[in-house]
Design an enzyme around this catalytic site. Sequence first.
Site, mmCIF file in Angstrom:
data_model
loop_
_atom_site.group_PDB
_atom_site.id
_atom_site.type_symbol
_atom_site.label_atom_id
_atom_site.label_comp_id
_atom_site.label_asym_id
_atom_site.label_seq_id
_atom_site.Cartn_x
_atom_site.Cartn_y
_atom_site.Cartn_z
ATOM 1 N N PHE A 198 0.743 -1.196 0.022
ATOM 2 C CA PHE A 198 0.080 0.054 0.096
ATOM 3 C C PHE A 198 0.860 1.435 -0.019
ATOM 4 C CE2 PHE A 198 -2.670 2.463 3.351
ATOM 5 C CZ PHE A 198 -3.129 3.392 2.386
ATOM 6 N N ASP A 211 10.408 -6.337 -2.899
ATOM 7 C CA ASP A 211 9.188 -6.718 -2.308
ATOM 8 C C ASP A 211 8.970 -8.272 -2.584
ATOM 9 O OD1 ASP A 211 6.322 -5.164 -1.372
ATOM 10 O OD2 ASP A 211 6.358 -7.147 -1.469
ATOM 11 N N GLU A 225 9.544 0.202 3.898
ATOM 12 C CA GLU A 225 8.042 -0.122 4.140
ATOM 13 C C GLU A 225 7.837 -1.587 4.360
ATOM 14 O OE1 GLU A 225 6.283 2.595 4.814
ATOM 15 O OE2 GLU A 225 7.960 3.870 4.243
ATOM 16 N N SER A 281 2.986 -6.438 8.195
ATOM 17 C CA SER A 281 2.192 -5.308 8.354
ATOM 18 C C SER A 281 0.868 -5.378 9.239
ATOM 19 C CB SER A 281 1.764 -4.258 7.135
ATOM 20 O OG SER A 281 0.973 -5.282 6.338
ATOM 21 N N TYR A 336 3.547 -7.253 17.008
ATOM 22 C CA TYR A 336 3.805 -6.166 16.315
ATOM 23 C C TYR A 336 4.329 -4.885 16.719
ATOM 24 C CZ TYR A 336 2.584 -3.076 12.373
ATOM 25 O OH TYR A 336 2.727 -1.698 11.583
ATOM 26 N N ASN A 372 -3.624 5.403 11.525
ATOM 27 C CA ASN A 372 -4.581 4.703 10.921
ATOM 28 C C ASN A 372 -4.482 5.051 9.367
ATOM 29 O OD1 ASN A 372 -5.289 3.701 14.026
ATOM 30 N ND2 ASN A 372 -6.355 2.173 12.327
ATOM 31 N N LYS A 410 -4.629 -5.528 0.790
ATOM 32 C CA LYS A 410 -4.375 -5.938 2.083
ATOM 33 C C LYS A 410 -5.528 -6.854 2.680
ATOM 34 C CE LYS A 410 -2.474 -2.950 5.042
ATOM 35 N NZ LYS A 410 -2.240 -1.893 5.901
ATOM 36 N N GLU A 434 -20.605 -2.127 19.040
ATOM 37 C CA GLU A 434 -21.399 -1.220 19.950
ATOM 38 C C GLU A 434 -20.437 -0.182 20.300
ATOM 39 O OE1 GLU A 434 -22.617 -4.289 22.424
ATOM 40 O OE2 GLU A 434 -24.372 -4.758 21.064
ATOM 41 N N SER A 463 -19.470 2.503 18.827
ATOM 42 C CA SER A 463 -18.606 3.171 17.793
ATOM 43 C C SER A 463 -18.339 4.625 17.899
ATOM 44 C CB SER A 463 -18.903 2.651 16.383
ATOM 45 O OG SER A 463 -18.502 1.210 16.351
ATOM 46 N N ARG A 474 -10.188 7.186 16.501
ATOM 47 C CA ARG A 474 -8.634 6.744 16.065
ATOM 48 C C ARG A 474 -8.382 8.080 15.227
ATOM 49 N NH1 ARG A 474 -8.196 0.939 15.211
ATOM 50 N NH2 ARG A 474 -8.483 0.078 17.105
HETATM 51 N N1 LIG Z 1 -1.252 0.962 6.941
HETATM 52 C C1 LIG Z 1 -1.116 1.571 8.134
HETATM 53 O O1 LIG Z 1 -2.211 2.094 8.548
HETATM 54 C C2 LIG Z 1 -0.149 1.534 8.712
HETATM 55 C C3 LIG Z 1 0.198 1.833 10.117
HETATM 56 C C4 LIG Z 1 1.549 1.930 10.783
HETATM 57 C C5 LIG Z 1 2.262 1.215 10.365
HETATM 58 N N2 LIG Z 1 2.274 0.978 8.893
HETATM 59 C C6 LIG Z 1 3.652 0.185 8.550
HETATM 60 O O2 LIG Z 1 3.923 0.924 7.069
HETATM 61 C C7 LIG Z 1 4.661 -0.092 6.292
HETATM 62 C C8 LIG Z 1 3.783 -0.211 4.882
HETATM 63 O O3 LIG Z 1 2.605 -0.942 5.495
HETATM 64 P P1 LIG Z 1 1.330 -1.072 4.285
HETATM 65 O O4 LIG Z 1 0.259 -0.532 4.861
HETATM 66 O O5 LIG Z 1 1.849 -0.552 2.977
HETATM 67 O O6 LIG Z 1 1.377 -2.805 4.240
HETATM 68 P P2 LIG Z 1 1.565 -3.599 3.136
HETATM 69 O O7 LIG Z 1 1.476 -5.242 3.739
HETATM 70 O O8 LIG Z 1 0.467 -3.338 2.037
HETATM 71 O O9 LIG Z 1 3.105 -3.458 2.571
HETATM 72 C C9 LIG Z 1 4.346 -4.062 3.178
HETATM 73 C C10 LIG Z 1 4.770 -4.898 1.892
HETATM 74 O O10 LIG Z 1 5.994 -5.463 2.344
HETATM 75 C C11 LIG Z 1 6.028 -6.621 1.720
HETATM 76 N N3 LIG Z 1 6.731 -7.543 2.725
HETATM 77 C C12 LIG Z 1 6.439 -8.334 3.577
HETATM 78 N N4 LIG Z 1 7.409 -9.072 4.215
HETATM 79 C C13 LIG Z 1 8.311 -8.785 3.461
HETATM 80 C C14 LIG Z 1 9.747 -9.542 3.263
HETATM 81 N N5 LIG Z 1 10.223 -10.408 4.148
HETATM 82 N N6 LIG Z 1 10.488 -9.079 2.061
HETATM 83 C C15 LIG Z 1 10.140 -8.313 1.232
HETATM 84 N N7 LIG Z 1 8.991 -7.766 1.231
HETATM 85 C C16 LIG Z 1 8.181 -7.829 2.429
HETATM 86 C C17 LIG Z 1 4.748 -7.193 1.579
HETATM 87 O O11 LIG Z 1 4.771 -8.043 0.329
HETATM 88 C C18 LIG Z 1 4.060 -5.850 1.227
HETATM 89 O O12 LIG Z 1 3.912 -5.548 -0.056
HETATM 90 C C19 LIG Z 1 4.670 -1.376 7.091
HETATM 91 O O13 LIG Z 1 5.770 -1.402 7.876
HETATM 92 C C20 LIG Z 1 3.488 -1.253 8.079
HETATM 93 O O14 LIG Z 1 4.021 -2.169 9.275
HETATM 94 C C21 LIG Z 1 1.282 0.786 8.137
#
Ligand SMILES: NC(=O)c1ccc[n+]([C@@H]2O[C@H](COP(=O)([O-])OP(=O)(O)OC[C@H]3O[C@@H](n4cnc5c(N)ncnc54)[C@H](O)[C@@H]3O)[C@@H](O)[C@H]2O)c1
Length: 338
Positions: A21, A43, A98, A102, A161, A191, A200, A224, A226, A231
Amino acid sequence: MKYTNIDFNEKTILITGGAGFIGSNLAFYFQENYPKSNVVVLDCFRSEQTLSNGNLKSFGHYKNLLGFTGTVISGDINDKVILKKLEHDYNFDYIFHEAAISDTTVNEQDLMIQTNVNAYEDLLKLAINHDANMIYASSAATYGDAPSPQTVGCENPGNVYGFSKLMMDNISYKYIAEGATISIVGLRYFNVYGPREFYKNKTASTVVQFGHQILSGKTPKLFEGSDKILRDFIYIEDIIQANIKACAPKKSGVYNVGTGKARSFQDIADILQRELDTNLGTDYIPNPYVGQYQFHTEANIDETIENLDYKPAFEMEDGIKAYIADIRRLYETEVKKG
Ligand SMILES: NC(=O)c1ccc[n+]([C@@H]2O[C@H](COP(=O)([O-])OP(=O)(O)OC[C@H]3O[C@@H](n4cnc5c(N)ncnc54)[C@H](O)[C@@H]3O)[C@@H](O)[C@H]2O)c1
């Protein structure tokens, strides 16, 4: 929109998790604003492999990168051979990290720590060797049920996590204290919602999930109470802004990235119904997560404003409005079909 004076043209940029994402949105940000930038996406993409919670092990999807013209590498950040090869083949100027497990509900602690914590340190060493500034994804999950406004330094992770993200931050503090020659910025996203989150699956935001329920004519189901579950929901464009500004921070460190305003799940359902022109009301179901759920998050963004010059631009009303065409498109092309 350009958020900085840095010219990223001719720069070499690694985006780990670039098929996910946030990573894919970053990849397109550079492609669209700096057509001569050299963007490399690493990725592991998705396979059919699932974890014990029944969800996919990784969510990367080629459809997030349709139209992307940079380099795409399928590889695991836990694979030291791939990291060595990247170190040898490229000379990165910036690394946006990133890639992660996740999914906040994953139970496999071994995989979580290896992927989120240990692989991050390997990438940080690569960044230092390349003299590349590091910008990485931390998370509001580091706060667990710590009271609002969540403030860096007052963490209380409630799952592995959140713990893993806090350990990434601790590694960063250590390297910063040791005088790292690059800037290191951890961004604690709250969020996030917006285009390219659909793949996702169940871990995508409530915004897209409610949107599709409503489009299929179903009354959105909320827990309930909500109106009292609040957030800090943040639109993807503000996440991009923070990442770009984090390339030249006043100070390395860990920063919250939210709007600084808590909104309710009820608000999401109501704004969506307004935008989609429906009047389905809401159904309420018991909340099975009482005790293990963040009931109120609101980022303290003072330091982010001060040190990154970050200023959130999207209220929830603006974000959902900007997103609604994509929610409809996905409903037609993905949900109805599937
Ligand atoms: N979306 C949110 O609300 C949110 C909030 C807080 C933190 N985050 C953090 O932001 C980052 C991006 O999140 P996102 O929402 O885009 O999630 P996402 O799952 O869409 O993106 C994470 C990507 O990492 C890749 N990945 C996972 N394990 C891997 C590995 N071992 N080697 C290579 N690639 C790998 C996945 O295939 C995926 O494309 C993450 O670190 C997540 O923890 C996201």
